[in-house]
Write an enzyme that holds these catalytic residues in place. Structure first.
Site, PDB file in Angstrom:
ATOM      1  N   ASP A  11       0.866  -1.162   0.000  1.00 20.30           N
ATOM      2  CA  ASP A  11       0.000   0.000   0.000  1.00 20.30           C
ATOM      3  C   ASP A  11       0.912   1.224   0.000  1.00 20.30           C
ATOM      4  OD1 ASP A  11      -2.463   1.499   0.333  1.00 20.30           O
ATOM      5  OD2 ASP A  11      -1.873   1.778   2.416  1.00 20.30           O
ATOM      6  N   ASP A  13      -0.210   5.073   0.941  1.00 19.55           N
ATOM      7  CA  ASP A  13      -0.444   6.132   1.914  1.00 19.55           C
ATOM      8  C   ASP A  13      -0.423   5.593   3.346  1.00 19.55           C
ATOM      9  OD1 ASP A  13      -0.797   8.065  -0.133  1.00 19.55           O
ATOM     10  OD2 ASP A  13      -2.802   7.267  -0.478  1.00 19.55           O
TER      11      ASP A  13
END
Length: 226
Positions: A11, A13
């Site tokens: 991922d 953020d």
């Protein structure tokens, strides 16, 4: 050529970055006066709160985010994108994240960033991290202009599984082709993909993910702690 034995998915953020690039892009547009600050900031903050709570409608959000991009001509967008990278993103690409990615790359792993944030915002970020493969929400582009519409399905929640499998299929692979499949994420929104990999790693996890990871015996990683 060495056969790829492992797959490492990340991922973006609050996982590789200590910020939310999607929300920060909106804040940046407000700061430089590119949008109506009061209205845009209110809606941007509301969507971000929904994401944190796990209640975000990804289609509705992308209509907002991509609709904003559609208001600018390509040249203006490119200028804003460069400024955003220089002012906001590059100062937040930290050594710990680079080292983690590099460790997987040095091992010959296949590495990809899998993010719910749109491709326009995240493509230069993936490039700055040295990651070739990016799975992100794709804006529709016609005659070089972003139309404001989402191409395909959102890359959030279960959508990350759909898009990751489709990406692997293009290379003639499945998740089963890899001895180890890692997925690093900070958010409970990523539980669908975390739950099907061999090595789920809760990275800088929010409270809900940390609780779930502890219950499941998953590895926890605080990437940005000194």
């Amino acid at each position: 050529m060495k056969a790829l034995m492992n797959l490492a998915l990340f991922d973006l953020d609050h996982t590789l970055l200590p910020i939310d690039s999607d929300h920060e892009w909106g804040e940046f547009l407000c700061r430089v006066g590119a949008v109506d600050t009061a209205d845009f900031s209110r809606r941007n903050d509301a969507f971000f709160a929904q994401y944190q709570a796990g209640t975000l409608d990804p289609v509705e959000y992308q209509q907002f985010a991509l609709g904003t991009l559609a208001k600018f001509d390509p040249e203006h967008l490119a200028t804003l994108q460069q400024q955003f990278m220089a002012e906001v993103i590059e100062p937040n690409i930290l050594p710990a994240a680079r080292a983690l990615l590099q460790r997987h790359l040095d091992q010959g792993d296949l590495v990809a960033i899998v993010t719910a944030t749109n491709h326009f915002v995240t493509a230069p970020i993936a490039k700055a991290f040295g990651v070739e493969h990016l799975i992100a929400a794709m804006p529709e582009v016609i005659d070089g202009r972003i139309t404001g519409r989402l191409q395909g399905t959102p890359t959030q929640g279960e959508g990350k599984i759909v898009h990751t499998k489709a990406w692997l299929e293009q290379m003639g692979k499945t998740l089963d082709h890899f001895e180890h499949v890692y997925f690093y994420s900070d958010s409970h929104n990523d539980l669908p993909l975390l739950s099907i990999v061999t090595h789920p790693i809760a990275t800088n996890p929010n409270a809900r993910l940390a609780q779930h990871a502890n219950a499941q015996g998953w590895q926890l990683l605080q990437l940005f702690n000194d």
